[in-house]
Design an enzyme around this catalytic site. Structure first.
Site, PDB file in Angstrom:
ATOM      1  N   HIS A 164       0.848  -1.211   0.000  1.00  0.00           N
ATOM      2  CA  HIS A 164       0.000   0.000   0.000  1.00  0.00           C
ATOM      3  C   HIS A 164       0.877   1.253   0.000  1.00  0.00           C
ATOM      4  O   HIS A 164       0.623   2.203  -0.738  1.00  0.00           O
ATOM      5  CB  HIS A 164      -0.874   0.053   1.266  1.00  0.00           C
ATOM      6  CG  HIS A 164      -1.919  -1.004   1.376  1.00  0.00           C
ATOM      7  ND1 HIS A 164      -2.100  -1.760   2.517  1.00  0.00           N
ATOM      8  CD2 HIS A 164      -2.864  -1.435   0.495  1.00  0.00           C
ATOM      9  CE1 HIS A 164      -3.118  -2.597   2.341  1.00  0.00           C
ATOM     10  NE2 HIS A 164      -3.586  -2.426   1.122  1.00  0.00           N
ATOM     11  N   LYS A 193     -15.943  -7.979   3.592  1.00  0.00           N
ATOM     12  CA  LYS A 193     -14.914  -8.528   4.496  1.00  0.00           C
ATOM     13  C   LYS A 193     -15.471  -8.677   5.902  1.00  0.00           C
ATOM     14  O   LYS A 193     -16.290  -7.872   6.345  1.00  0.00           O
ATOM     15  CB  LYS A 193     -13.683  -7.617   4.488  1.00  0.00           C
ATOM     16  CG  LYS A 193     -12.933  -7.709   3.166  1.00  0.00           C
ATOM     17  CD  LYS A 193     -11.610  -6.993   3.207  1.00  0.00           C
ATOM     18  CE  LYS A 193     -10.862  -7.210   1.887  1.00  0.00           C
ATOM     19  NZ  LYS A 193      -9.725  -6.296   1.746  1.00  0.00           N
ATOM     20  N   ARG A 202      -2.375  -6.278  -8.209  1.00  0.00           N
ATOM     21  CA  ARG A 202      -1.283  -7.263  -8.074  1.00  0.00           C
ATOM     22  C   ARG A 202      -1.376  -8.388  -9.086  1.00  0.00           C
ATOM     23  O   ARG A 202      -0.372  -8.983  -9.448  1.00  0.00           O
ATOM     24  CB  ARG A 202      -1.318  -7.884  -6.658  1.00  0.00           C
ATOM     25  CG  ARG A 202      -1.015  -6.910  -5.553  1.00  0.00           C
ATOM     26  CD  ARG A 202      -1.442  -7.464  -4.221  1.00  0.00           C
ATOM     27  NE  ARG A 202      -2.891  -7.663  -4.191  1.00  0.00           N
ATOM     28  CZ  ARG A 202      -3.578  -8.049  -3.138  1.00  0.00           C
ATOM     29  NH1 ARG A 202      -2.960  -8.321  -2.006  1.00  0.00           N
ATOM     30  NH2 ARG A 202      -4.891  -8.183  -3.190  1.00  0.00           N
ATOM     31  N   SER A 245      -2.936  -7.467   3.184  1.00  0.00           N
ATOM     32  CA  SER A 245      -3.221  -7.259   4.609  1.00  0.00           C
ATOM     33  C   SER A 245      -3.492  -8.604   5.280  1.00  0.00           C
ATOM     34  O   SER A 245      -3.156  -8.800   6.452  1.00  0.00           O
ATOM     35  CB  SER A 245      -4.436  -6.333   4.775  1.00  0.00           C
ATOM     36  OG  SER A 245      -4.129  -5.044   4.319  1.00  0.00           O
TER      37      SER A 245
HETATM   38  O1  PNS Z   1      -8.904  -2.692   0.520  1.00  0.00           O
HETATM   39  P1  PNS Z   1     -10.224  -3.192  -0.007  1.00  0.00           P
HETATM   40  O2  PNS Z   1     -10.994  -3.916   1.076  1.00  0.00           O
HETATM   41  O3  PNS Z   1     -10.068  -4.027  -1.246  1.00  0.00           O
HETATM   42  O4  PNS Z   1     -11.046  -1.872  -0.441  1.00  0.00           O
HETATM   43  C1  PNS Z   1     -12.375  -1.978  -0.945  1.00  0.00           C
HETATM   44  C2  PNS Z   1     -13.075  -0.618  -0.785  1.00  0.00           C
HETATM   45  C3  PNS Z   1     -13.118  -0.214   0.689  1.00  0.00           C
HETATM   46  C4  PNS Z   1     -12.352   0.425  -1.597  1.00  0.00           C
HETATM   47  C5  PNS Z   1     -14.544  -0.784  -1.338  1.00  0.00           C
HETATM   48  O5  PNS Z   1     -15.206  -1.809  -0.630  1.00  0.00           O
HETATM   49  C6  PNS Z   1     -15.333   0.511  -1.243  1.00  0.00           C
HETATM   50  O6  PNS Z   1     -15.182   1.366  -2.092  1.00  0.00           O
HETATM   51  N1  PNS Z   1     -16.156   0.655  -0.168  1.00  0.00           N
HETATM   52  C7  PNS Z   1     -16.927   1.857   0.077  1.00  0.00           C
HETATM   53  C8  PNS Z   1     -18.409   1.684  -0.277  1.00  0.00           C
HETATM   54  C9  PNS Z   1     -18.647   1.945  -1.764  1.00  0.00           C
HETATM   55  O7  PNS Z   1     -18.492   3.046  -2.250  1.00  0.00           O
HETATM   56  N2  PNS Z   1     -19.033   0.879  -2.509  1.00  0.00           N
HETATM   57  C10 PNS Z   1     -19.289   1.011  -3.929  1.00  0.00           C
HETATM   58  C11 PNS Z   1     -18.034   0.921  -4.782  1.00  0.00           C
HETATM   59  S1  PNS Z   1     -17.589  -0.745  -5.115  1.00  0.00           S
END
Ligand code: PNS
Length: 159
Positions: free
Chosen positions: A17, A41, A91, A129
């Site tokens: 990150h 998650k 990745r 992570s």
């Molecule tokens: O590190 P991650 O868990 O892969 O990140 C995923 C994240 C947090 C970026 C994604 O779940 C997100 O954008 N969550 C916020 C809610 C949202 O806007 N959802 C719609 C877009 S997919």
């Protein structure tokens, strides 16, 4: 001013990150690292406050990067911040498929929102992570996986 948002759950932030944040900071005027909720998650290891604190320590050396928590929709956060760029690290093909979907969803919500995919540096391609949490659980040395400030902080709690 070009403002890019780097969203994620960061549970915890890894060296992979940090590499993406440093590279994004070299491309845009400002990078906002946003600690968000990923509904897919399970219960995180660290609270969002702790995850934010660990990120802030890790990015202290990057003058044009800041971090915040936000528990709503990413597109709403981008609108609030006047940002139209989302940064995502990729990745492998699994990440790519997921990020393509999310990019389309985000642009469906806010058509001006563009996603910029940065390929992970080779040395961090296998970093996650999830892997960092395993190293924490099994009391392995952490310096190879997480930023120095995070490793130091997490090692403090150990015997
Ligand atoms: O590190 P991650 O868990 O892969 O990140 C995923 C994240 C947090 C970026 C994604 O779940 C997100 O954008 N969550 C916020 C809610 C949202 O806007 N959802 C719609 C877009 S997919």
């Amino acid at each position: 001013m070009s403002i890019a948002i780097y969203p994620g759950s960061f549970d915890p932030i890894t060296l992979g990150h940090l590499d993406i944040i440093e590279r994004a900071a070299a491309c845009f005027d400002k990078v906002l690292v946003c600690v968000m909720v990923n509904c897919d998650k399970k219960q995180p290891m660290f609270t969002s406050e702790k995850r934010l604190e660990l990120i802030q320590k890790s990015i202290a050396h990057i003058p044009n990067a800041e971090a915040e928590n936000f528990s709503g929709l990413l597109a709403d956060y981008a609108r609030q911040k006047g940002a139209n760029i989302l940064i995502k690290g990729v990745r492998n093909v699994t990440d790519f498929d997921m990020e393509m979907q999310m990019a389309r969803i985000n642009r469906g919500i806010e058509p001006t929102l563009e996603t910029v995919l940065l390929p992970a540096s080779a040395e961090f391609e296998h970093f996650s992570s999830t892997m960092a949490r395993e190293m924490i659980r099994y009391h392995q040395p952490l310096e190879k996986y997480v930023p120095a400030a995070v490793a130091e902080e997490l090692m403090k709690g150990r015997d």
